[in-house]
Design a protein around this motif. Sequence first.
Motif, short mmCIF file in Angstrom:
data_model
loop_
_atom_site.label_atom_id
_atom_site.label_comp_id
_atom_site.label_asym_id
_atom_site.label_seq_id
_atom_site.Cartn_x
_atom_site.Cartn_y
_atom_site.Cartn_z
N UNK A 1 5.65 -2.85 14.84
CA UNK A 1 5.51 -1.44 14.43
C UNK A 1 5.92 -1.31 12.97
N UNK B 1 6.70 1.35 11.39
CA UNK B 1 7.82 2.28 11.26
C UNK B 1 9.14 1.54 11.48
N UNK B 2 9.16 0.70 12.50
CA UNK B 2 10.37 -0.12 12.74
C UNK B 2 10.57 -1.13 11.61
N UNK C 1 12.17 0.47 8.57
CA UNK C 1 13.61 0.71 8.71
C UNK C 1 14.40 -0.56 8.44
N UNK D 1 -2.19 -1.23 2.93
CA UNK D 1 -3.07 -1.60 4.04
C UNK D 1 -4.52 -1.76 3.58
N UNK E 1 1.31 3.29 2.87
CA UNK E 1 2.39 4.13 3.37
C UNK E 1 3.59 4.00 2.45
N UNK F 1 8.11 9.79 5.40
CA UNK F 1 6.97 8.89 5.25
C UNK F 1 5.81 9.68 4.65
N UNK F 2 5.07 9.01 3.76
CA UNK F 2 3.90 9.60 3.13
C UNK F 2 2.76 8.61 3.25
N UNK F 3 1.57 9.15 3.49
CA UNK F 3 0.40 8.29 3.64
C UNK F 3 -0.64 8.61 2.57
N UNK G 1 -4.54 7.62 1.47
CA UNK G 1 -5.72 6.89 1.92
C UNK G 1 -6.29 6.04 0.79
N UNK H 1 4.98 10.16 -4.20
CA UNK H 1 3.75 10.45 -3.45
C UNK H 1 2.56 10.51 -4.42
N UNK H 2 2.75 11.28 -5.48
CA UNK H 2 1.67 11.42 -6.47
C UNK H 2 1.38 10.07 -7.12
N UNK I 1 -0.90 8.02 -5.07
CA UNK I 1 -2.29 8.49 -5.17
C UNK I 1 -2.91 7.96 -6.48
N UNK J 1 -8.09 14.46 1.24
CA UNK J 1 -7.01 14.67 2.21
C UNK J 1 -6.57 16.12 2.34
#
Lengths: 307, 307
Positions: free
Chosen positions: B185, B187-188, B191, B205, B211, B218-220, B222, B259-260, B263, B300
Amino acid sequence: MSVIVVGTMAFDAIETPFGKSDKIIGGSATYVAYAASNFVQPIQQISIVGNDFPAEELEHLQQLGVATEGVEIVPDKKSFFWSGRYHMDMNTRDTLVTDLNVLADFNPQVPDSYQGAEFLMLGNLMPRLQKSVIEQLKTRPKLIVLDTMNFWMESAMDDLKEVLTMVDVLMVNDSEARQLSGEFSLVKAAKKIMGMGPRFLIIKKGEHGALLFNENNVFFAPALPLEEVFDPTGAGDTFAGGFIGHLAKTKDVSFENMKTAIIVGSAMASFCVEKFGCQRLKEVTKEEIETRLNEFVELVNFDIELA
Amino acid sequence: MSVIVVGTMAFDAIETPFGKSDKIIGGSATYVAYAASNFVQPIQQISIVGNDFPAEELEHLQQLGVATEGVEIVPDKKSFFWSGRYHMDMNTRDTLVTDLNVLADFNPQVPDSYQGAEFLMLGNLMPRLQKSVIEQLKTRPKLIVLDTMNFWMESAMDDLKEVLTMVDVLMVNDSEARQLSGEFSLVKAAKKIMGMGPRFLIIKKGEHGALLFNENNVFFAPALPLEEVFDPTGAGDTFAGGFIGHLAKTKDVSFENMKTAIIVGSAMASFCVEKFGCQRLKEVTKEEIETRLNEFVELVNFDIELA
């Protein structure tokens, strides 16, 4: 605003790396109904079950605003049964058992009381049955959404291509989009598939989210990153249920509103995978749905200053 | 606001299902510099090349605001050379040739003129060299970003774990995050990895986006859906360059601004893959970057009414 849902109501037995279920309630129309009924009533179910399908399950659905007049109960046969085992990645699975049972004779009939529905969700089924439902409707719904799978591309492509000319939205996963179009690039695949009929195309990518295409526009919805995917069975149907539920609730089938509907579908799917079968969907509250939608906003929201 | 970039400057020869390149300019630090110099100057390059590396390439970089005092030119050796062949999915590749050449003796030296830099981008390299650069800096930069790869997890895990305690942001791809953490995972995995040192973790990815993790946030971001990925070489380094370029330009290392920055990195990477090597990055204009950033906003952006 009523929504007709066509699909299976069935039993599943599921094995994952984390555990194994008994024979539990499943079926595409079951998941769609549980998800969509959070947003709109009535959901008008069209399906077929055997004498083994629990009356309490149908009653529970009815309490949630799901009409079951269109669910045929065959007294001397058993319900459709599927059993599968997921691999470690939770994206691939092996089918262990497929007992068609009542599904072999399924000939969906639209009850008179369902006529006039403005939304139609055609769950994954034989394309010729999906077409038959559309043809039985006296008024064309405002929006027809169709789900399908690779199996029909291999065994009934001509029928599938015919029904594709009759629908507004197609939902497939990424490998199915590639198979249907013969294109590896999903952008090229989307263009070809929209040329086959549907004005809108949703490509589901599991843990990698979903893409919505319409003309030259594209929208991307992420999947919520989860600590654990316990059981992905029904996630696609649950996504479809949240999607059409939001559209029917808001009575708005614009591209802009479909973006939101895809986020709602993704949020519902993120609940579905937390427990075996539709267990989590039966428990989920309006407050939990609101909180999860907020998490999606946080997940993709960013500020940018453009010149 | 100056940014030190450490990494390779090299030659690549690339084969994809769509074509084959000659021996062209590559290297992690080259891609980072081309991407970052759109946002901030000076970029202070630390690398090593042989006698075959074209002087015009260094001059071109200088014109874009890239200082090359820290680029060691070894007169009697050749530059690092890598050759690879991509599979149809463009996510996996086979290495055909790896000629370390000058890289075998690389011992990065931070020129005095680079001291005081507020941002440090450690491109994929031997972890012990990455550590050596950090130790040479008299003032700790405001932000240290580290890129690495599975190769170092297999051959130099102890060194890697040590340098991880010294950095702020780690960038890896999804399979590397799983390998480093031993968790499937993401997410795990995130951490566990943040427990190893970096406060921020970026998991790349590829075509499925990226991510960003920080504490419980968490921020995603695309990836832009593209008709064609022509050559993915350098996309990760270009992403890193856009990321640190935006942060250095805005002098803001908050989660919100990261985050920005992600992108911006994704937008730069979407240019990189359109042509062989860093060709497209050499041509890209400020206007094209603005337009592409707008496409990400469209991709998005959705409206939702929450209670």
